[in-house]
Enzyme design. Structure first.
Site: not given
Length: 672
Positions: A589-590
């Protein structure tokens, strides 16, 4: 026909050759000067030309003066065979069979010498003939003409191997008679001896004709173009058949214009005779020989005369056949050379296509090759888009006023059934369209491009149609040219299809290596290369984004909803980024945003705030909608720094923000 076609060039040539043999070149020059000759001396040695009655009489009178010989006309007649060796006249007379048969055909033979008088056989018997010669009213009788006739008739038996004949002349137009009457007698001699002598005469004449034919063949062998071949045959046929004019009409190939070569005819007469599509109508004053081979018909060769001997048809056919054989050979050589040029062009296309990296490159190279390899006046390449439509990706040769139209051409199936039917059946088969097509778009392209014919082939592999290759042809032979080069189009199109597949595979490989499969954003590998290039080039900023509590969405709504969320985040990040900024997914989720350039810390903070504001609205995912919370922060960099150092600083800044915020367990709660 020609108004001065009164005296054959055979007679004029015989006069001057007798003068040369008797008095030398000086006598020839004096004779021509006294006769008022205005052309080059070589012109008077052409047996194919015709002259006026007055010029013949002046030439006889001048020769008599130059040689101081009042009996010159009879002597010229006596030497006519000597000065016409190798001419079609002698060959034609030699095959008649004998002096008796020739006397019966004297009216036909006479027109080869003069059209000013009628000569006929009153009575013919073995070894004797009575010949009547009557000059037409508009011509004044002259003793030189009469004496020339006597010399000719005396010479007739020698053409068949017999001794000279004896001519008795009691009735003469010059002395006021209605016509000249010549009593001719000759000694037949032994039958076998006569035939043997005649055979020798014929053999010599045939050898002369063979030499002429060989000379013609050698000329044709060195001729490099169809027009030179046809012009040579038209000219050399004049030495084979005793006619006052010749006309050759032929079309070397279907995509070339009809060629017309004439001799002895004024241009207006040539135009009239060839008005019916080049087909000369039959007539009593002409022999027509077809220029045809077993494989095709090229045209015809026509000889014009008031009468013909039987042998002359065979001679004319021989020259027509020679023209056909030579054209066949040249066509075969040209076809081989064209195949070689095509192979070289296709090889050049293959080499050029190896440098193509995308469909636009392929379209440019392919259309240029089609323009050259297919000898097309225009070419274009249309590629299939994701929705199944067609758009022009490359074009060459189109009229400037049609450029905007062709460049912006994008088609849907209902707009052109004719073109889209290529998607079915056999897309690699070439289809040819003209103005009779019922497809309105095809007619519009033909009209707008100024074309007469449009040839289209699919750019396809067995499992995929990539688009269409279009070639346009202009002119009255456009259809023939399109048919001629249609077989080459699939070769060009197949190469383009193969390279398009290669570009497609390369693109897929690149995407797998550089793009995130879920979001379509650059992946970590691609991003680090971009970041390294950016820090080498100058200053900027890097913002690091992390989704707070992302694990909760996978646990509560499932992994499909988590994938939907990541894709939606990627879309919103791209939507709020500035032009020139790069958005990438590092993994999980970066996400990161590489901003360049950035005018100080305040601008970097404004970019971060814009990112946060982009997520004030809920995000739709599988199973409902959720509100998203982000942790965002970053760092500025300057030229020459390490890309890893810049990334680590941005990561650390983001995690300081994340730790400073209170834990949020319901970060991904149902919206509303």
């Amino acid at each position: 026909m020609d108004s001065i076609r009164q005296t054959s060039g055979v007679t004029i040539r015989a006069i001057l050759r007798h003068v040369r043999a008797t008095g030398g070149p000086e006598a020839v020059a004096r004779t021509l000067a006294l006769a008022g000759a205005t052309e080059d001396p070589e012109s008077y040695d052409d047996a194919r030309r015709w002259w006026s009655w007055d010029f013949k009489i002046r030439l006889f009178e001048s020769a008599a003066t130059a040689l101081n010989d009042p009996d010159v006309a009879r002597k010229v007649g006596l030497t006519i065979l000597e000065h016409t060796v190798g001419t079609p006249l002698i060959l034609a007379l030699s095959v008649v069979g004998g002096p008796t048969q020739l006397m019966r055909l004297i009216s036909t033979a006479n027109v080869r010498f003069s059209t000013c008088a009628d000569m006929s056989a009153v009575r013919v018997r073995r070894g004797a003939a009575t010949i009547r010669y009557q000059l037409r009213p508009q011509f004044r009788p002259h003793r030189h003409d009469c004496e020339y006739n006597q010399g000719l008739l005396t010479q007739v038996p020698t053409a068949f191997g017999y001794p000279l004949g004896v001519v008795t002349h009691r009735e003469c137009q010059v002395r006021g008679a209605e016509a000249c009457v010549y009593e001719v007698r000759w000694r037949q001699g032994g039958l076998f001896a006569g035939r043997r002598a005649a055979s020798n005469q014929l053999r010599g004449t045939m050898l002369d004709q063979l030499a002429q034919l060989q000379h013609t063949v050698s000329e044709l062998v060195t001729a490099q173009t169809p027009d030179r071949i046809l012009a040579t045959v038209a000219e050399r046929a004049g030495f084979a058949v005793g006619a006052h004019a010749f006309l050759l009409v032929a079309q070397p190939s279907a995509d070339q214009p009809v060629q017309v070569h004439g001799f002895g005819l004024p241009q207006a007469e040539i135009d009239r005779l060839t008005a019916d599509g080049g087909r000369v109508p039959p007539g009593a004053d002409r022999l027509i020989a077809e220029i045809a081979s077993p494989t095709r018909r090229y045209g015809h060769l026509v000889a014009f005369s008031d009468a013909f001997l039987d042998a002359e048809r065979t001679l004319l056919d021989s020259y027509a056949n020679l023209a056909a054989v030579t054209l066949d050979a040249l066509t075969a050589v040209e076809a081989a050379a064209e195949r070689e040029r095509t192979a070289e062009s296709l090889l050049g296309l293959a080499r050029a296509l190896t440098h193509a990296r995308n469909p636009a490159d392929v379209a440019r190279v392919t259309t240029e090759a089609a323009h050259a390899v297919l000898h097309a006046d225009q070419a274009a390449m249309l590629l299939m888009d994701a929705a199944g439509g067609l758009h022009v990706a490359g074009h060459v040769g189109w009229r400037s006023e049609f450029h905007d139209t062709i460049e912006g051409l994008a088609l849907e199936a209902e707009q052109s059934p004719g073109l889209f039917e290529m998607r079915r059946g056999h897309p690699d088969a070439t289809t040819i369209y003209d103005h009779t097509s019922t497809d309105p778009l095809i007619r519009r392209i033909l009209a707008g491009g100024g074309m007469d014919v449009l040839a289209v082939v699919g750019i396809a592999l067995p499992d995929r149609l990539y688009g269409l290759l279009v070639a346009g042809f202009i002119g009255p032979h456009g259809a023939a040219r399109a048919q001629r080069f249609a077989a080459r189009m699939p070769g060009v199109a197949n190469q383009a299809a193969t390279v398009l597949r290669t570009c497609e595979l390369l693109d897929q490989t690149w995407r797998l290596a550089h793009l995130d499969a879920l979001t379509g954003l650059p992946n970590r590998r691609a991003f680090m290369a971009e970041l390294a290039a950016a820090v080498r080039a100058g200053s900027g900023a890097l913002l690091f984004i992390d989704l707070d509590g992302f694990k909760g969405i996978n646990d509560s709504l499932g992994h499909a909803a988590g994938d939907d969320l990541l894709a939606a985040v990627a879309g919103r990040l791209q939507g709020c980024s500035r032009s020139g900024d790069l958005v990438a997914r590092l993994g999980g989720d970066e996400f990161v945003v590489l901003a360049r350039p950035v005018d100080g810390e305040p601008e970097m903070r404004r970019i971060a705030q814009r990112i946060r504001e982009a997520f004030t609205e809920p995000v739709a995912v599988s199973g409902g909608t959720v509100r998203v919370r982000l942790s965002v922060d970053g760092t500025r960099y300057t030229a020459g720094e390490s890309a890893e150092d810049v990334l680590n600083r941005a990561d650390s800044a983001m995690y300081r923000v994340k730790r400073a915020r209170r834990p949020v367990s319901d970060a991904y709660r149902a919206a509303g």
